[in-house]
Motif scaffolding. Structure first.
Motif, PDB file in Angstrom:
ATOM      1  N   GLU A 128      -9.006  12.332  -1.234  1.00 42.67           N
ATOM      2  CA  GLU A 128     -10.055  11.310  -1.259  1.00 42.67           C
ATOM      3  C   GLU A 128      -9.557  10.041  -1.944  1.00 42.67           C
ATOM      4  O   GLU A 128      -9.900   8.923  -1.528  1.00 42.67           O
ATOM      5  CB  GLU A 128     -11.303  11.847  -1.965  1.00 42.67           C
ATOM      6  CG  GLU A 128     -12.060  12.881  -1.161  1.00 42.67           C
ATOM      7  CD  GLU A 128     -12.424  12.397   0.235  1.00 42.67           C
ATOM      8  OE1 GLU A 128     -12.965  11.270   0.342  1.00 42.67           O
ATOM      9  OE2 GLU A 128     -12.144  13.120   1.209  1.00 42.67           O
TER      10      GLU A 128
ATOM     11  N   THR B 172      -8.483   2.371   2.216  1.00 47.18           N
ATOM     12  CA  THR B 172      -9.653   1.561   2.576  1.00 47.18           C
ATOM     13  C   THR B 172      -9.583   0.168   1.947  1.00 47.18           C
ATOM     14  O   THR B 172     -10.078  -0.808   2.521  1.00 47.18           O
ATOM     15  CB  THR B 172     -10.948   2.266   2.126  1.00 47.18           C
ATOM     16  OG1 THR B 172     -11.020   3.555   2.743  1.00 47.18           O
ATOM     17  CG2 THR B 172     -12.173   1.464   2.517  1.00 47.18           C
TER      18      THR B 172
ATOM     19  N   ASN C 275      -4.605   8.468   8.157  1.00 42.11           N
ATOM     20  CA  ASN C 275      -5.586   9.538   7.967  1.00 42.11           C
ATOM     21  C   ASN C 275      -5.105  10.849   8.579  1.00 42.11           C
ATOM     22  O   ASN C 275      -5.340  11.932   8.031  1.00 42.11           O
ATOM     23  CB  ASN C 275      -6.937   9.130   8.557  1.00 42.11           C
ATOM     24  CG  ASN C 275      -7.705   8.186   7.637  1.00 42.11           C
ATOM     25  OD1 ASN C 275      -7.809   8.421   6.445  1.00 42.11           O
ATOM     26  ND2 ASN C 275      -8.229   7.104   8.182  1.00 42.11           N
TER      27      ASN C 275
ATOM     28  N   TYR D  18       0.842  -1.207   0.000  1.00 43.47           N
ATOM     29  CA  TYR D  18       0.000   0.000   0.000  1.00 43.47           C
ATOM     30  C   TYR D  18       0.874   1.252   0.000  1.00 43.47           C
ATOM     31  O   TYR D  18       0.642   2.196  -0.773  1.00 43.47           O
ATOM     32  CB  TYR D  18      -0.916   0.009   1.218  1.00 43.47           C
ATOM     33  CG  TYR D  18      -1.315   1.398   1.651  1.00 43.47           C
ATOM     34  CD1 TYR D  18      -2.270   2.124   0.947  1.00 43.47           C
ATOM     35  CD2 TYR D  18      -0.690   2.012   2.749  1.00 43.47           C
ATOM     36  CE1 TYR D  18      -2.606   3.421   1.326  1.00 43.47           C
ATOM     37  CE2 TYR D  18      -1.023   3.296   3.129  1.00 43.47           C
ATOM     38  CZ  TYR D  18      -1.980   3.999   2.415  1.00 43.47           C
ATOM     39  OH  TYR D  18      -2.295   5.284   2.776  1.00 43.47           O
TER      40      TYR D  18
ATOM     41  N   VAL E 156      -4.238   2.701  10.178  1.00 38.89           N
ATOM     42  CA  VAL E 156      -5.243   3.432   9.400  1.00 38.89           C
ATOM     43  C   VAL E 156      -5.486   4.810  10.003  1.00 38.89           C
ATOM     44  O   VAL E 156      -5.531   5.826   9.284  1.00 38.89           O
ATOM     45  CB  VAL E 156      -6.565   2.638   9.342  1.00 38.89           C
ATOM     46  CG1 VAL E 156      -7.663   3.472   8.681  1.00 38.89           C
ATOM     47  CG2 VAL E 156      -6.368   1.336   8.582  1.00 38.89           C
TER      48      VAL E 156
ATOM     49  N   LYS F 199      -7.439   8.142   0.483  1.00 43.27           N
ATOM     50  CA  LYS F 199      -8.277   7.456   1.460  1.00 43.27           C
ATOM     51  C   LYS F 199      -8.901   6.201   0.875  1.00 43.27           C
ATOM     52  O   LYS F 199      -9.014   5.172   1.547  1.00 43.27           O
ATOM     53  CB  LYS F 199      -9.363   8.406   1.983  1.00 43.27           C
ATOM     54  CG  LYS F 199      -8.821   9.520   2.874  1.00 43.27           C
ATOM     55  CD  LYS F 199      -9.937  10.418   3.379  1.00 43.27           C
ATOM     56  CE  LYS F 199      -9.389  11.494   4.307  1.00 43.27           C
ATOM     57  NZ  LYS F 199     -10.468  12.397   4.818  1.00 43.27           N
ATOM     58  N   SER F 200      -9.297   6.266  -0.396  1.00 43.47           N
ATOM     59  CA  SER F 200      -9.877   5.093  -1.060  1.00 43.47           C
ATOM     60  C   SER F 200      -8.846   3.984  -1.191  1.00 43.47           C
ATOM     61  O   SER F 200      -9.162   2.792  -1.006  1.00 43.47           O
ATOM     62  CB  SER F 200     -10.403   5.471  -2.446  1.00 43.47           C
ATOM     63  OG  SER F 200     -11.468   6.392  -2.346  1.00 43.47           O
TER      64      SER F 200
END
Length: 333
Positions: free
Chosen positions: A148, A155, A169, A114, A165, A151-152
């Motif tokens: 955004e 997720t 953020n 990630y 997490v 963030k996606s």
């Protein structure tokens, strides 16, 4: 992008989580294609461990860590990693395409892949120069939509710790605020744009004689204020030479003014020759008035003046910025 990457690394450093250290350890192994160093360095606020890289690019070692975000260095290249005792990670990458090829397998692979994907997303979405040159509305829209997407991506990561997490953020929020500060700083009203430029007079010309700003009237003048001791100044030299070559013969003069002290005169002359610097190379002979008149407090500083001696931009884009040639094209230089 390097500047933006530094901002993100700062944000990460603030939110690195430190859980109670486990009794086991991290295993880190893998293979580097085209290694640029004989060791990998794992660091946080300081070097945690140096891992030997074999001549064939393979490496393997263990280390005990406090759970959190770290930076993995291979020479000048670097990657963000998340380490936790108990992880067993195998890393592969090719330094010729560092960000695009870095891949993790094993225990802890999800969160680290990630982080690698986030760097690629960042490079695609957040072009620093483009952001800084945007209108206020464009800046806000680009920044909000990019956050955004970050963030996606987060997720969608499986098997990720809730604390990680939460801290990611937080880092998104810090990145957003830092970029807003940078934007406001870069876009504050100019005291000079649209007004007659302060002048320099009789600066020594490397090609012979002396040159004043008035000698260049009738052309656009792109001025680079630099010094031989300034690392970021020297980093712009290859890009400046490329831009000067692309606009050679057009109605613009590229003027580099050395702000070196008088005792660095020989060093200035030697560097102009050694690096084959192009354009008009001037030495201010220790005179700081021109720089003071433009309220210069950091270098490099780039200034664009029109053929009538009027300031177009007292904080013009650097040669390495694609925004510079956009400005030149808009002015039909």
């Amino acid at each position: 992008m390097k500047k933006l990457a530094c901002i993100l690394l700062i944000a990460i450093a603030f939110v690195s989580c430190n859980k109670e250290e486990k009794k086991d350890y991290v295993t880190l192994s893998g293979k580097i294609t085209n290694p640029t160093s004989d060791s990998l360095v794992v660091a946080q606020n300081a070097i945690i461990k140096s891992i030997k890289v074999n001549p064939d690019g393979t490496f393997s070692d263990t280390l005990k860590v406090a759970s959190g975000n770290y930076v993995l260095f291979d020479g000048q290249e670097q990657a963000n990693v998340y380490l936790e005792n108990g992880y067993d990670l195998r890393l592969t990458m090719d330094t010729n395409k560092f960000d695009e090829t870095i891949k993790f397998e094993g225990i802890g692979e999800d969160v680290n892949n990630y982080l690698a994907e986030k760097v690629l997303l960042q490079e695609r979405l957040l072009d620093y120069d483009d952001l800084m040159a945007s209108s206020k509305i464009e800046f806000e829209n680009k920044l909000n939509s990019s956050i955004e997407e970050f963030k996606s991506l987060l997720t969608a990561v499986p098997n990720v710790d809730a604390t990680f997490v939460k801290n990611e953020n937080i880092s998104f929020g810090m990145l957003k605020e830092q970029l807003k500060l940078e934007y406001n700083k870069n876009n504050k009203p100019s005291l000079f744009n649209g007004k007659a430029a302060p002048k320099f007079n009789d600066y020594e010309n490397y090609a012979g004689g002396s040159t004043s700003l008035d000698d260049l009237q009738g052309k656009y003048v792109y001025i680079d204020l630099w010094a031989t001791w300034c690392g970021p100044c020297k980093a712009e030299i290859p890009a400046l030479k490329r831009v000067e070559k692309a606009y050679h013969g057009k109605n613009i003069a590229f003027v580099s003014i050395s702000l070196d002290s008088p005792n660095a005169y020989d060093k200035w002359k030697a560097m102009v020759k050694e690096k084959e610097l192009t354009g008009v190379q001037l030495y201010a002979k220790g005179d700081q008035k021109f720089a003071r008149d433009f309220k210069v407090n950091t270098i490099p500083r780039f200034i664009l003046i029109d053929p009538n001696g009027i300031v177009v931009n007292d904080n013009a884009p650097r040669p390495s910025s694609k925004q510079l040639t956009k400005i030149f094209d808009r002015l039909e230089i």
